[in-house]
Design an enzyme around this catalytic site. Structure first.
Site, short mmCIF file in Angstrom:
data_model
loop_
_atom_site.label_atom_id
_atom_site.label_comp_id
_atom_site.label_asym_id
_atom_site.label_seq_id
_atom_site.Cartn_x
_atom_site.Cartn_y
_atom_site.Cartn_z
N THR A 71 0.85 -1.19 0.00
CA THR A 71 0.00 0.00 0.00
C THR A 71 0.88 1.24 0.00
O THR A 71 2.10 1.15 0.09
CB THR A 71 -0.99 0.00 1.17
OG1 THR A 71 -2.00 0.99 0.91
CG2 THR A 71 -0.33 0.30 2.50
N CYS A 164 -2.95 -3.22 -2.44
CA CYS A 164 -3.34 -4.40 -1.65
C CYS A 164 -3.31 -5.67 -2.49
O CYS A 164 -3.98 -6.65 -2.18
CB CYS A 164 -4.71 -4.19 -1.01
SG CYS A 164 -4.80 -2.65 -0.08
#
Length: 203
Positions: A71, A164
């Site tokens: 992320t 992600c």
């Protein structure tokens, strides 16, 4: 529960401080919530696959010990770290994840935004776009790491990764939803909901 507002801090020393706090805590150590912003950084979770980093855009990559994939953190995104003794709170990891997600959903609902979970993909979404990411580490029954909420930031670095681990995953921020909050204000608002949710779980 101590809430600490640390402002904009470098990622790695903050991560080290979380590890140190967790390693040195005793059954009597009060739980803490840290509200921060970070300078631009990509973080790659424990099982993170390097191929999810698509382009080198000059932003540092830090391999860390939370769950989840890659992320991005940057200015204008609020990050909330949850340093909790789950045994003492009598809360399981799965319940903690649900609690965090619910706090984000409730915080956005206050501004008329309908956010939701997607099964099997932790975090909070508005439609098919992700607005909040979540990753935790549990050690000796205590949690650290936490969640990030996109508020008013440059979202372009997300294009350099599969957020992600999902190729083409869209990301969104509260500013795009006409929510008039700064990252600091959003952090305070979200923290209030987190405390309410944790209280409910514990109660």
């Amino acid at each position: 529960m101590h809430v600490k507002r640390l402002g904009r801090v470098e990622y790695e020393p903050t991560w080290q401080a979380m590890q140190d706090f967790t390693a040195s805590r005793t059954p009597d150590t009060a739980d803490e919530i840290w509200i921060v912003e970070h300078p631009p950084v990509f973080t790659l979770g424990q099982a993170g696959k390097p191929e999810h980093l698509l382009n080198d855009v000059g932003i540092p990559v830090v391999k860390i010990d939370r769950g989840g994939q890659v992320t991005y953190h940057g200015p204008g995104q609020v990050v909330i770290y949850l340093l909790l003794d789950l045994h003492r709170l009598k809360i399981k990891v799965r319940e903690l994840v649900t609690t965090i997600e619910q706090a984000v959903i409730d915080a956005l609902a206050d501004y008329g935004v309908n956010a939701e979970r997607h099964s099997g993909a932790p975090g909070v979404y508005v439609g098919d776009a992700k607005i909040a990411a979540l990753g935790l580490k549990i050690k000796n029954g205590c949690s650290y790491h936490g969640l990030s909420l996109n508020v008013d930031m440059d979202l372009s670095p997300f294009a350099a990764i599969n957020p992600c681990g999902y190729a083409g995953l869209k990301v969104i921020q509260t500013k795009d939803l006409n929510i008039p909050l700064t990252a600091h204000e959003a952090g305070e608002h979200l923290c209030k909901h987190l405390l309410q949710q944790l209280d409910k779980q514990h109660g």
